[in-house]
Write a protein that holds these residues in place. Structure first.
Motif, short mmCIF file in Angstrom:
data_model
loop_
_atom_site.label_atom_id
_atom_site.label_comp_id
_atom_site.label_asym_id
_atom_site.label_seq_id
_atom_site.Cartn_x
_atom_site.Cartn_y
_atom_site.Cartn_z
N GLY A 1 11.87 -3.76 -1.96
CA GLY A 1 11.10 -4.38 -3.02
C GLY A 1 9.65 -3.93 -2.95
N PRO A 2 8.79 -4.53 -3.75
CA PRO A 2 7.44 -4.01 -3.92
C PRO A 2 6.44 -4.37 -2.83
N GLY A 3 6.73 -5.36 -2.00
CA GLY A 3 5.73 -5.82 -1.06
C GLY A 3 4.66 -6.62 -1.78
N LEU B 1 0.83 -1.21 0.00
CA LEU B 1 0.00 0.00 0.00
C LEU B 1 0.86 1.26 0.00
N PHE B 2 1.98 1.24 0.72
CA PHE B 2 2.92 2.36 0.72
C PHE B 2 3.44 2.59 -0.70
N ARG B 3 3.81 1.51 -1.39
CA ARG B 3 4.30 1.59 -2.76
C ARG B 3 3.24 2.17 -3.69
N ILE B 4 2.01 1.70 -3.56
CA ILE B 4 0.92 2.15 -4.42
C ILE B 4 0.65 3.65 -4.24
N VAL B 5 0.55 4.10 -3.00
CA VAL B 5 0.27 5.51 -2.74
C VAL B 5 1.43 6.39 -3.20
N THR B 6 2.65 5.97 -2.90
CA THR B 6 3.82 6.76 -3.30
C THR B 6 3.91 6.85 -4.82
N GLY B 7 3.72 5.73 -5.51
CA GLY B 7 3.76 5.74 -6.97
C GLY B 7 2.66 6.59 -7.57
N THR C 1 4.23 5.40 -12.36
CA THR C 1 3.29 4.39 -12.84
C THR C 1 3.85 2.98 -12.63
N LEU C 2 5.14 2.79 -12.94
CA LEU C 2 5.75 1.47 -12.73
C LEU C 2 5.72 1.08 -11.26
N VAL C 3 6.06 2.01 -10.39
CA VAL C 3 6.04 1.74 -8.95
C VAL C 3 4.60 1.48 -8.49
N LEU C 4 3.66 2.27 -8.96
CA LEU C 4 2.26 2.10 -8.60
C LEU C 4 1.79 0.68 -8.87
N PHE C 5 2.09 0.16 -10.04
CA PHE C 5 1.65 -1.19 -10.40
C PHE C 5 2.59 -2.29 -9.94
#
Length: 159
Positions: free
Chosen positions: A120-122, A15-21, A64-68
């Motif tokens: 990494g992405p979690g 979720l941290f990765r998604i919000v940050t991305g 976008t890459l980090v988001l997904f």
């Protein structure tokens, strides 16, 4: 309590990765397309201008890459570097502290993406759905093939 938190860790990281991305991609979209208020309060960044247009492209693509969760570590590394560059060239010359030089978002994005480089992405990442790469000579399913060259694990609890 620690066991429950440890079990939820990959999902919190995801979720941290998604919000940050998402937030980072929004900055790029605003600068490139004039959406969400546009660049610096309105309009777009002229195509090809240094460094604004290139920064906006990095923000949109890497965000976008980090988001997904696709190529998370590489995209986060590039995003972190771009924010370090932005901080030290655009903000830090004006004052020492981020609160004084309006560089808080650059500093926070830089450190958030650097964290993703190492963690990494979690969970909830598209790259976890892709077939994992195996090391040469290691039988599929062996410990060497499960961790060779990537950050995917066999269970979300160990991510």
């Amino acid at each position: 309590m620690n066991d429950r938190l440890s079990t939820a860790q990959p999902y919190a990281l995801g979720l941290f990765r998604i919000v940050t991305g998402l937030l980072f991609a929004c900055h790029g979209a605003a600068s490139l397309f004039g959406v969400l208020g546009g660049a610096h309060g309105g309009g777009t960044v002229p195509v090809g201008t240094w460094p604004g247009w290139y920064a906006a492209v990095i923000q949109l693509v890497a965000g976008t890459l980090v988001l997904f969760g696709l190529g998370t570590r590489s995209a986060a590394f590039i995003a972190s570097g771009s924010m370090a560059y932005a901080y030290f060239t655009a903000h830090q010359p004006n004052a020492l502290w981020p609160i004084q030089n309006n560089g808080e978002s650059s500093a926070m994005f830089c450190w958030a993406f650097l964290l993703l480089v190492f963690t990494g992405p979690g969970a909830l990442a598209v790259e976890r759905l892709l077939p994992s790469r195996t090391s040469v000579g290691a039988p599929i399913g062996s410990p060497a093939s499960d961790t060779a060259g990537d950050d995917r694990r066999t269970s979300p609890a160990t991510a």
